[in-house]
Design an enzyme around this catalytic site. Structure first.
Site, short mmCIF file in Angstrom:
data_model
loop_
_atom_site.label_atom_id
_atom_site.label_comp_id
_atom_site.label_asym_id
_atom_site.label_seq_id
_atom_site.Cartn_x
_atom_site.Cartn_y
_atom_site.Cartn_z
N ASP A 11 -75.17 19.88 -6.72
CA ASP A 11 -75.66 21.20 -7.11
C ASP A 11 -75.72 22.09 -5.87
OD1 ASP A 11 -76.88 23.32 -8.73
OD2 ASP A 11 -77.36 21.70 -10.12
N HIS A 47 -72.50 26.26 -9.50
CA HIS A 47 -73.38 25.27 -8.86
C HIS A 47 -72.63 24.52 -7.76
CE1 HIS A 47 -76.92 25.83 -11.33
NE2 HIS A 47 -76.19 25.78 -12.43
N GLU A 56 -73.93 27.77 -16.25
CA GLU A 56 -74.42 28.85 -15.39
C GLU A 56 -73.44 29.26 -14.29
OE1 GLU A 56 -79.17 27.83 -15.81
OE2 GLU A 56 -78.06 26.82 -14.22
C1 ACM Z 1 -78.93 23.44 -17.27
O1 ACM Z 1 -80.15 23.31 -17.51
N1 ACM Z 1 -78.49 24.37 -16.45
C2 ACM Z 1 -77.95 22.58 -17.90
#
Ligand code: ACM
Length: 520
Positions: free
Chosen positions: A176, A246, A312
Site C-alpha cells: 500500500d 495505492h 481507490e
Molecule cells: C478498501 O477498503 N479500500 C478496499
C-alpha cells in the site's frame, strides 16, 4: 441431562447420545491413514502424543474416504465419540483437519495452556455424533501489514487463530501507499526504499506525525515459510499487490514508473492516511515491472487467486498526464476508468495464461470487468449483485459488516476516525447472499471475509482486540447452515471459545462478552 457441546462455528448436525464419554490420556493412540496424515500431525503436535502409534485400547482414529464426498463434500467430516474411541472420517484431507479442530473444541479449554497435563492428564470428550460441512468455500480474513507491519510470528498466530475457526483463506494485504512488504529479487529498491516510512500519524493529534520511522518486509524465504505454515492448516494465502493506485511505496522506489509529467510529481512512502493521488503510468516499463513482480509472486504463492487491489485509484494524475492521455487515445480507451480497466485486463490475462485467477476490489468493475476476474465487494452489495449476474465469482467483504477495524459497538460509533461501528451482533447478523440476487446466481458468491485495515491498529494486542470475537461471529456466518443461525445460542457457545482464548492469551474485546442475563 446431556448438554450439547459448545462448538463454534456451529456444526451442521450434532447429536448427543446419553452414553459414556471418551477418556483421553497420555496413553491414547492416534491412528490415521496416509491421506489423514496432515490432520493427525497437527493433532499429535498439539496434544504431544505420537501419531501412528499402534497398540490396542481406545484411540483417536482419523481417516479419509472419498466415498463420503456425497455427504460431507471436500471440507466436511463426520465425528463420532464415545467410550470406545473417537473416529473422524472425511472425504478429503481438509475435512479431516476440520474434524480435528472440532475435537479440539470438545476438549477442555485448559488444554490450550497446559496440554495434556491439564486436568491431571485425564480429560473427557463427551459422547457425540457430528456430521458437518461448510456453507461457503471462501472463509477468509484480510490482514493489512502495510499500514502497520506484522512480524512473521504474529502472522503465524493470526493463521493459527483462523484455523481454530475453520477459516481457509488468508488475504495478505502486502502493498500500500505506506509500505511495500514483499521482497522482489528483481527490484530490490521496493524493500530498500519502499518498506520504510519516516513516521506515522499520531492517533491523539490530527495532522501530526509521531516522528518514529516505521517499516519492515518479508523475505521470500519468510513468505515461503508462512505459505507452508498456512497450508499445513488448510489455509490458502491470497497475496494482494495493489495496482494501479495505492502504489506510492512502489513509486517511491522506482519513480520513473509513475506519471512523471504531472506537475509536482514527487512520490514517497506516505506518512499519512487517506487516498493518495499516485497511480502507475501506462508505460512499457511499468507493464514490464508489473509482469516481473507477478512472476515472482506466482513463484511464492501456489493458490489459484491473486488479488490486485484496484480500489481507490485516483484518476487525477492520468487526467493531467499528456503521456497517459496519448496512451488512452492510441489504445482506444475513452476515459480514465477504461485505462484502469486496461491495467486490470492485462494483469488478468497475464495470470490466466499461467493458470491463475485475478480477484480485485469492486472498483475493478468500473470500465468493464475482465472476463475471468472475480470481484471482492466492499463498498456496496450492488456491485456483487451486478458481477454475479454477469457470471463473475464474488467474495463478500462489505464495510458495513466485515470491517473489523471499525469500532465494536452498538452506539453509533463516533469513537474512531472511521465514524463507523460494527457490533458483534451486527457481524453475526451478516448474510452473504445479497437479498436481491436471483437463486440462479447464488453459487457465484464464493463466501466472504473479515477485514483488518491497520491505520488505527498499530500493535498486535490491539489487532487481537479488534479481530475477536467478531471474526468468531463471521466464521459461523460462513461455515454454519443459515437456518442454524441464532445469536442467543451463539453467545452461549461463545463463552466456551472465549475461555479457550483466555488460555491462549488472545487479547479479545471483553466488553463484547455476553452479559450474565441468562445466569446459571
Ligand atoms: C478498501 O477498503 N479500500 C478496499
Amino acid at each position: 441431562m446431556t448438554k450439547t457441546p459448545a462448538i463454534v462455528p456451529a456444526p451442521r448436525e450434532i447429536n448427543v447420545p446419553s452414553a459414556a464419554p471418551f477418556v483421553l490420556t497420555a496413553a491414547t493412540a492416534i491412528r490415521h491413514d496416509a491421506a489423514a496424515a496432515p490432520a493427525a500431525a497437527w493433532l499429535s503436535r498439539w496434544l504431544g502424543l505420537k501419531a501412528g502409534a499402534a497398540g490396542p485400547g481406545p484411540a483417536i482414529s482419523i481417516s479419509v474416504d472419498p466415498a463420503l464426498a456425497g455427504e460431507v463434500g471436500g471440507e466436511g467430516y463426520r465425528l463420532s465419540a464415545g467410550a470406545g474411541g473417537v473416529a473422524i472420517r472425511a472425504a478429503a484431507p481438509a475435512g479431516a483437519f476440520y474434524g480435528v479442530q472440532t475435537l479440539r473444541q470438545l476438549l477442555p479449554p485448559d488444554i490450550e495452556q497446559s496440554g495434556l497435563r491439564a486436568q491431571n492428564g485425564r480429560m473427557e470428550v463427551p459422547a457425540v455424533e457430528i456430521s458437518d460441512a461448510p456453507r461457503f468455500g471462501w472463509r477468509g480474513a484480510m490482514l493489512d501489514v502495510s499500514r502497520h507491519f506484522a512480524s512473521v510470528a504474529e502472522v503465524k498466530r493470526f493463521i493459527d487463530l483462523m484455523a481454530l475457526h475453520k477459516l481457509n483463506v488468508f488475504h495478505w494485504h502486502l502493498v500500500d501507499d505506506q509500505g511495500w512488504r514483499i521482497e522482489i529479487k528483481k527490484y530490490p529498491r521496493l524493500t530498500e526504499i519502499g518498506a520504510w516510512r519516516a513516521e506515522t500519524p499520531r492517533r491523539d493529534e490530527e495532522g501530526r506525525g509521531d516522528g518514529v520511522p516505521h517499516g519492515g518486509f518479508y523475505t521470500q524465504e519468510e513468505i515461503r515459510a508462512v505459505v507452508a505454515y498456512a497450508a499445513e492448516r488448510f489455509i490458502t494465502v491470497v497475496p494482494e499487490i495493489e495496482l494501479p493506485g495505492h502504489s506510492s511505496a512502489a513509486l517511491a522506489a522506482y519513480p520513473h514508473l509513475g506519471n512523471t509529467d504531472v506537475p509536482e510529481y514527487q512520490p514517497m512512502v506516505r506518512c499519512h492516511w487517506g487516498i493518495i493521488m499516485e497511480t502507475y503510468a501506462p508505460k512499457p516499463e511499468t507493464f514490464q515491472f508489473l509482469d516481473d513482480v507477478f512472476t515472482e509472486v506466482l513463484q511464492l504463492f501456489p493458490g489459484t487467486f491473486v488479488h490486485i487491489g484496484g480500489d481507490e485509484a485516483m484518476k487525477d494524475q492520468w487526467e493531467k498526464s499528456a503521456h497517459a492521455q496519448a496512451f488512452m487515445k492510441a489504445n482506444g480507451l475513452k476515459d480514465a476508468h477504461e485505462l484502469q480497466s486496461h491495467f486490470v485486463r492485462r494483469t488478468e490475462k497475464f495470470l490466466a495464461d499461467r493458470g491463475r485467477r485475478l480477484i480485485g476490489w469492486d472498483e475493478i468493475q468500473e470500465g468493464g470487468l475482465a472476463p475471468g476476474a472475480a470481484m471482492m465487494a466492499w463498498r456496496d452489495v450492488k456491485w456483487a449483485v451486478q458481477a454475479a449476474r454477469m457470471g463473475h465469482d464474488v467474495v463478500m467483504a462489505p464495510h458495513t459488516h466485515t470491517y473489523f477495524n471499525f469500532t465494536e459497538s452498538n452506539t453509533g460509533g463516533d469513537e474512531d476516525r472511521w465514524g463507523m461501528e460494527t457490533s458483534l451482533e451486527k457481524a453475526y447478523s451478516y448474510e452473504p447472499i445479497p437479498e436481491d440476487l436471483e437463486p440462479a446466481h447464488h453459487a457465484r458468491v464464493l463466501g466472504g471475509q473479515g477485514q483488518l485495515w491497520r491505520e488505527d491498529i498499530p500493535g498486535w494486542a490491539r489487532l487481537e482486540y479488534m479481530t475477536f470475537p467478531r471474526l468468531t461471529a463471521l466464521s459461523e456466518v460462513l461455515w454454519s447452515p443459515a437456518k442454524r443461525k441464532d445469536f442467543a445460542d451463539f453467545r452461549e457457545r461463545l463463552r466456551r471459545i472465549l475461555a479457550r482464548f483466555d488460555r491462549m492469551g488472545v487479547g479479545y474485546r471483553r466488553s463484547a462478552l455476553p452479559t450474565k442475563e441468562k445466569a446459571g
